[in-house]
Design an enzyme around this catalytic site. Structure first.
Site, short mmCIF file in Angstrom:
data_model
loop_
_atom_site.label_atom_id
_atom_site.label_comp_id
_atom_site.label_asym_id
_atom_site.label_seq_id
_atom_site.Cartn_x
_atom_site.Cartn_y
_atom_site.Cartn_z
N LYS B 63 0.76 -1.42 0.03
CA LYS B 63 -0.11 0.05 0.08
C LYS B 63 0.92 1.11 0.02
CE LYS B 63 -4.09 -2.18 0.77
NZ LYS B 63 -3.76 -3.42 1.11
N LEU B 64 1.79 1.32 -0.94
CA LEU B 64 2.82 2.25 -0.84
C LEU B 64 2.03 3.62 -1.15
CD1 LEU B 64 5.86 1.15 -3.00
CD2 LEU B 64 5.62 1.47 -0.70
N ARG B 190 -7.77 -15.46 5.59
CA ARG B 190 -8.18 -16.30 6.81
C ARG B 190 -8.98 -17.73 6.60
NH1 ARG B 190 -10.82 -11.61 10.32
NH2 ARG B 190 -10.85 -10.28 8.36
#
Lengths: 211, 211
Positions: B63-64, B190
């Site tokens: 997430k730069l 998950r």
């Protein structure tokens, strides 16, 4: 130094050099700021070691911009390593920022100064400042390259929230002007760490701003 | 697996466990996605090792969201470690995104699904999609929790740019619905790595989506 308003942006990527520069400048600094390239190059231990060697607060400039749960996971590891402050983006929304603030002192990006910031960030700076006023973080980031924007940010921001300004020195911002415009702390990088004598460079800026 | 459309979000933070899960699920995956908590916990070597052990592409979900020069410094280290794709925010503007694209394949965040995304990100999703169309990255991220938004994103996006959707499984999104809405790849975390038998869970999803 307790009364210093100078933050060193330690954007060098070799552990030994980073520690040397931090140690030789520490007496003129309020805090040291580290970013991702140094952290991924040296490991989180760099934060612990910097604190031990300099006794200064460490600001982790992560520009966190993820969902609340991921922001929380990253921030918890970085605060555990000893970071005193984490820089997070406001534009991902208040829940993402709160996730960081619940774990430690937070600095919110409300404005950036690169050309691309004009596209999405600058148009919502007012609302990002409002977000900061609601949440009450330690401080906000507003670039020193445009002192009139620092002044504007300060005028809209609740008293007590600090204004921290990068962009001083090589990027063209003036330390004195940024402080006159209402900045609480200025961030200087290359003008110190690229100097032949970083200690001397830090001292000069410290004295210039009347530390 | 060459024809798989399943990406594993490897959000576990113990190196050994991460590698075990990746190996036991690899045959049902197109790629493995790693994020900051795993990278800072295990070092960048996790990327190199994951590629060696599974032979799969690795997506670094960073997430730069920094200025072009810092984005470039981070991306160069992560691509060098072997990452095949990096996820960057469009919100910081085209120069910051270009800095990553010049170094390797890039995936741009154009939408997020946590509540805070409604504040600043979702209002500019259309413009972030336009930005992607101009720059032509490998793909964009659009959440599977709202299939109508995946469909919308696909309809506005140039052909050839992939739509990659997180939020499937525990977060409530349906893999089938996301793919029907035009997603090219779905990200599942998950529902696989928290399963007692991650290999079996990955196989079930792989078969469900008609891999």
């Amino acid at each position: 130094m307790g009364n210093s308003r100078l933050i060193l942006a330690l954007d060098v990527y070799e552990l030994k050099k980073a520690l040397e520069i931090a140690e030789s400048t520490a007496e003129y600094l309020w805090a040291v700021k580290v970013n991702w390239p140094l952290i991924i190059g040296s490991g989180l231990e760099i934060i612990t070691e910097l604190k031990e060697r300099t006794g200064l607060p460490v600001i982790a400039d992560l520009k966190l911009a993820d969902i609340p749960n991921t922001n929380r996971l990253i921030a918890s590891k970085v605060f555990e390593a000893g970071a005193d402050y984490i820089i997070a983006h406001g534009f991902v929304g208040r829940d993402s920022v709160k996730a960081v603030m619940e774990l430690g002192k937070t600095i919110i990006v409300v404005e950036m100064s690169h050309p691309g910031a004009e596209e999405f960030i600058q148009p919502v700076t007012d609302r990002l400042i409002e977000l900061a006023n609601e949440l009450g973080p330690f401080g906000v980031i507003a670039p020193a390259t445009r002192p009139e924007r620092v002044r504007y940010t300060r005028s809209k921001l609740m008293p007590g929230i600090k204004v921290i300004t990068p962009g001083v020195g090589v990027q063209g911002g003036s330390a004195r002007e940024a402080l006159n415009a209402g900045a609480d702390y200025i961030i200087v990088g290359r003008a110190i760490y690229e100097s032949e004598n970083p200690g001397k460079a830090a001292k000069r800026i410290y004295e210039e701003i009347g530390g």
